[in-house]
Scaffold this active site. Structure first.
Site, PDB file in Angstrom:
ATOM      1  N   ASN A 251      11.458   0.620   1.900  1.00 15.62           N
ATOM      2  CA  ASN A 251      10.286   1.497   2.008  1.00 15.62           C
ATOM      3  C   ASN A 251       9.493   1.284   3.297  1.00 15.62           C
ATOM      4  O   ASN A 251       8.971   2.249   3.852  1.00 15.62           O
ATOM      5  CB  ASN A 251       9.374   1.263   0.796  1.00 15.62           C
ATOM      6  CG  ASN A 251       8.008   1.893   0.988  1.00 15.62           C
ATOM      7  OD1 ASN A 251       7.842   3.107   0.861  1.00 15.62           O
ATOM      8  ND2 ASN A 251       7.010   1.075   1.334  1.00 15.62           N
TER       9      ASN A 251
ATOM     10  N   TYR B  77      10.551   8.438  15.317  1.00 12.54           N
ATOM     11  CA  TYR B  77      10.576   8.513  13.849  1.00 12.54           C
ATOM     12  C   TYR B  77      11.764   9.353  13.374  1.00 12.54           C
ATOM     13  O   TYR B  77      12.500   8.956  12.461  1.00 12.54           O
ATOM     14  CB  TYR B  77       9.255   9.098  13.356  1.00 12.54           C
ATOM     15  CG  TYR B  77       9.087   9.102  11.848  1.00 12.54           C
ATOM     16  CD1 TYR B  77       8.843   7.922  11.149  1.00 12.54           C
ATOM     17  CD2 TYR B  77       9.155  10.289  11.132  1.00 12.54           C
ATOM     18  CE1 TYR B  77       8.680   7.931   9.764  1.00 12.54           C
ATOM     19  CE2 TYR B  77       8.992  10.304   9.748  1.00 12.54           C
ATOM     20  CZ  TYR B  77       8.759   9.122   9.075  1.00 12.54           C
ATOM     21  OH  TYR B  77       8.599   9.135   7.702  1.00 12.54           O
ATOM     22  N   CYS B  78      11.948  10.522  14.000  1.00 12.97           N
ATOM     23  CA  CYS B  78      13.052  11.405  13.591  1.00 12.97           C
ATOM     24  C   CYS B  78      14.397  10.718  13.841  1.00 12.97           C
ATOM     25  O   CYS B  78      15.295  10.773  12.983  1.00 12.97           O
ATOM     26  CB  CYS B  78      13.003  12.718  14.357  1.00 12.97           C
ATOM     27  SG  CYS B  78      11.588  13.749  13.925  1.00 12.97           S
ATOM     28  N   ALA B  79      14.542  10.077  14.988  1.00 16.25           N
ATOM     29  CA  ALA B  79      15.823   9.427  15.301  1.00 16.25           C
ATOM     30  C   ALA B  79      16.074   8.265  14.338  1.00 16.25           C
ATOM     31  O   ALA B  79      17.197   8.074  13.854  1.00 16.25           O
ATOM     32  CB  ALA B  79      15.818   8.931  16.748  1.00 16.25           C
TER      33      ALA B  79
ATOM     34  N   ARG C   9       0.866  -1.206   0.000  1.00 19.00           N
ATOM     35  CA  ARG C   9       0.000   0.000   0.000  1.00 19.00           C
ATOM     36  C   ARG C   9       0.888   1.238   0.000  1.00 19.00           C
ATOM     37  O   ARG C   9       2.112   1.151   0.136  1.00 19.00           O
ATOM     38  CB  ARG C   9      -0.974   0.000   1.184  1.00 19.00           C
ATOM     39  CG  ARG C   9      -0.299   0.043   2.548  1.00 19.00           C
ATOM     40  CD  ARG C   9      -1.334  -0.174   3.663  1.00 19.00           C
ATOM     41  NE  ARG C   9      -0.685  -0.348   4.959  1.00 19.00           N
ATOM     42  CZ  ARG C   9      -0.654   0.565   5.924  1.00 19.00           C
ATOM     43  NH1 ARG C   9      -1.243   1.718   5.738  1.00 19.00           N
ATOM     44  NH2 ARG C   9      -0.055   0.323   7.081  1.00 19.00           N
TER      45      ARG C   9
ATOM     46  N   SER D 224      13.114  11.175   4.990  1.00 17.65           N
ATOM     47  CA  SER D 224      12.029  12.085   5.370  1.00 17.65           C
ATOM     48  C   SER D 224      12.654  13.416   5.741  1.00 17.65           C
ATOM     49  O   SER D 224      13.825  13.455   6.155  1.00 17.65           O
ATOM     50  CB  SER D 224      11.304  11.496   6.592  1.00 17.65           C
ATOM     51  OG  SER D 224      10.455  12.471   7.172  1.00 17.65           O
TER      52      SER D 224
HETATM   53  N1  LIG Z   1       3.579   9.472   3.508  1.00 16.90           N
HETATM   54  C1  LIG Z   1       4.468  10.446   3.721  1.00 16.90           C
HETATM   55  O1  LIG Z   1       4.119  11.649   3.694  1.00 16.90           O
HETATM   56  C2  LIG Z   1       5.913  10.119   3.983  1.00 16.90           C
HETATM   57  C3  LIG Z   1       6.782  11.204   4.178  1.00 16.90           C
HETATM   58  C4  LIG Z   1       8.135  10.932   4.405  1.00 16.90           C
HETATM   59  C5  LIG Z   1       8.584   9.620   4.432  1.00 16.90           C
HETATM   60  N2  LIG Z   1       7.716   8.588   4.247  1.00 16.90           N
HETATM   61  C6  LIG Z   1       8.253   7.219   4.294  1.00 16.90           C
HETATM   62  O2  LIG Z   1       7.858   6.491   3.146  1.00 16.90           O
HETATM   63  C7  LIG Z   1       7.700   5.110   3.480  1.00 16.90           C
HETATM   64  C8  LIG Z   1       6.305   4.642   3.070  1.00 16.90           C
HETATM   65  O3  LIG Z   1       5.358   5.451   3.752  1.00 16.90           O
HETATM   66  P1  LIG Z   1       3.792   5.406   3.456  1.00 16.90           P
HETATM   67  O4  LIG Z   1       3.303   6.774   3.657  1.00 16.90           O
HETATM   68  O5  LIG Z   1       3.527   4.672   2.204  1.00 16.90           O
HETATM   69  O6  LIG Z   1       3.332   4.554   4.729  1.00 16.90           O
HETATM   70  P2  LIG Z   1       2.040   3.601   4.967  1.00 16.90           P
HETATM   71  O7  LIG Z   1       0.940   4.020   4.067  1.00 16.90           O
HETATM   72  O8  LIG Z   1       1.828   3.621   6.438  1.00 16.90           O
HETATM   73  O9  LIG Z   1       2.597   2.168   4.509  1.00 16.90           O
HETATM   74  C9  LIG Z   1       3.661   1.609   5.218  1.00 16.90           C
HETATM   75  C10 LIG Z   1       4.049   0.289   4.596  1.00 16.90           C
HETATM   76  O10 LIG Z   1       5.118  -0.268   5.393  1.00 16.90           O
HETATM   77  C11 LIG Z   1       4.717  -1.564   5.802  1.00 16.90           C
HETATM   78  N3  LIG Z   1       5.321  -1.953   7.075  1.00 16.90           N
HETATM   79  C12 LIG Z   1       5.326  -1.287   8.233  1.00 16.90           C
HETATM   80  N4  LIG Z   1       5.970  -2.005   9.179  1.00 16.90           N
HETATM   81  C13 LIG Z   1       6.377  -3.144   8.581  1.00 16.90           C
HETATM   82  C14 LIG Z   1       7.085  -4.281   9.004  1.00 16.90           C
HETATM   83  N5  LIG Z   1       7.509  -4.432  10.264  1.00 16.90           N
HETATM   84  N6  LIG Z   1       7.312  -5.274   8.108  1.00 16.90           N
HETATM   85  C15 LIG Z   1       6.875  -5.157   6.837  1.00 16.90           C
HETATM   86  N7  LIG Z   1       6.189  -4.122   6.374  1.00 16.90           N
HETATM   87  C16 LIG Z   1       5.949  -3.124   7.243  1.00 16.90           C
HETATM   88  C17 LIG Z   1       3.197  -1.500   5.904  1.00 16.90           C
HETATM   89  O11 LIG Z   1       2.671  -2.804   5.941  1.00 16.90           O
HETATM   90  P3  LIG Z   1       1.179  -3.090   6.574  1.00 16.90           P
HETATM   91  O12 LIG Z   1       0.203  -2.775   5.467  1.00 16.90           O
HETATM   92  O13 LIG Z   1       1.229  -4.513   6.951  1.00 16.90           O
HETATM   93  O14 LIG Z   1       1.039  -2.177   7.772  1.00 16.90           O
HETATM   94  C18 LIG Z   1       2.905  -0.726   4.626  1.00 16.90           C
HETATM   95  O15 LIG Z   1       2.997  -1.558   3.511  1.00 16.90           O
HETATM   96  C19 LIG Z   1       7.958   5.000   4.981  1.00 16.90           C
HETATM   97  O16 LIG Z   1       9.297   4.617   5.210  1.00 16.90           O
HETATM   98  C20 LIG Z   1       7.729   6.420   5.467  1.00 16.90           C
HETATM   99  O17 LIG Z   1       8.425   6.707   6.650  1.00 16.90           O
HETATM  100  C21 LIG Z   1       6.384   8.812   4.030  1.00 16.90           C
END
Ligand SMILES: NC(=O)c1ccc[n+]([C@@H]2O[C@H](COP(=O)([O-])OP(=O)(O)OC[C@H]3O[C@@H](n4cnc5c(N)ncnc54)[C@H](OP(=O)(O)O)[C@@H]3O)[C@@H](O)[C@H]2O)c1
Length: 247
Positions: free
Chosen positions: A81, A147-149, A15, A134
């Site tokens: 990711n 998260y920041c750390a 997702r 990020s």
């Molecule tokens: N969205 C933003 O604005 C933003 C901004 C800066 C950085 N980011 C970074 O971009 C990346 C993706 O973010 P997103 O917004 O797409 O987040 P998201 O919608 O919350 O999706 C997170 C994904 O990571 C998976 N995940 C979390 N913990 C896991 C684990 N222990 N093992 C395997 N999969 C795991 C989730 O799986 P489940 O479906 O099973 O939970 C999901 O597929 C992250 O690293 C986030 O920190 C996002």
């Protein structure tokens, strides 16, 4: 089809940004694999992908045995990711256990995946790793100490990897995707704790935008940027990728 002949693994590809990256890499011609934490999540991702072919693997990022087995397939591209935002709260409000779980996912699991992928990449003489960074890696946000750390640590992992293996064909990028309309931002908005949580949904970027940039980073066109922490909001990067300029 700039990535044809390349194999890629996207963690947390079921997702959000991960799913959009699976699609973008497959559209660029790569053979794409992704992880998800349940069979149901793999099936949902496959439905969302429609005719796009990608192989889902049931694995938790923090399960080192499962991740080693998967990564020992030897991928050309690894997209670190998978990530979590929580615990959201000021330091006196969060438990050390929840704080450690964030670091375990966002940093330690990414290190382990990188190390396992790297053995194969170094053996083959090259490979690409993109770490989802990020703005929070470089600027603190109230309520996000874990998260920041974790993201700051991941940025240091990117720089360290470039220093140690950049001359062996390993191209590593830290990539901040902007503020993107995913479930992670739903949790952030619900917290109301800091300025990011106040950004209205209509101002968020679609996941396809960072996904296009990440697929571009996987091509030789991005060679000169290897080893850096990049941000999708950089005008130069947007021009190179072919994304519209921001207002
Ligand atoms: N969205 C933003 O604005 C933003 C901004 C800066 C950085 N980011 C970074 O971009 C990346 C993706 O973010 P997103 O917004 O797409 O987040 P998201 O919608 O919350 O999706 C997170 C994904 O990571 C998976 N995940 C979390 N913990 C896991 C684990 N222990 N093992 C395997 N999969 C795991 C989730 O799986 P489940 O479906 O099973 O939970 C999901 O597929 C992250 O690293 C986030 O920190 C996002």
């Amino acid at each position: 089809m700039t990535l044809s002949g390349k194999t890629a693994l996207v963690t947390g590809g079921n997702r959000g940004i991960g799913l959009a990256v699976v699609r973008a890499l497959a559209e660029a011609g790569a053979t794409v694999h992704f992880t998800a934490r349940s069979a149901a999540n793999i099936a949902a991702a496959q439905r969302a992908l429609g005719p796009i072919v990608a192989t889902g693997h049931h694995a938790n990022m923090t399960d080192r045995d499962a991740m080693t087995t998967l990564l020992d397939q030897g991928f050309d591209i690894l997209i670190n990711n998978a990530g979590v935002i929580g615990p959201i709260g000021r330091m006196l409000e969060v438990s050390p256990e929840d704080w450690a779980r964030n670091i375990e996912t966002n940093l330690i699991a990414a290190f382990h995946a990188t190390q396992t992928a790297l053995r194969h990449m170094v053996g083959k003489g090259g490979g690409t790793i993109v770490n989802l960074s990020s703005g929070a890696a470089h600027r603190p946000q109230e309520g996000w100490s874990a998260y920041c750390a974790g993201k700051a640590g991941l940025a240091m992992l990117t720089w360290s990897l470039h220093l140690e293996y950049g001359d062996q064909g390993i191209r590593v990028f830290g990539f901040a995707p902007g503020v993107v309309d995913t479930d992670m931002q739903v949790s952030i908005r619900a917290s109301g704790i800091n300025p990011v949580s106040k950004i209205p949904r209509e101002n968020l970027a679609p996941a396809e935008e960072p996904a296009r940039a990440i697929a571009w980073l996987c091509t030789p066109a991005a060679d000169a940027l290897a080893g850096q922490e990049l941000d999708v909001r950089s005008p130069d990067l947007r021009r190179s990728v072919g994304l519209e300029a921001l207002e």
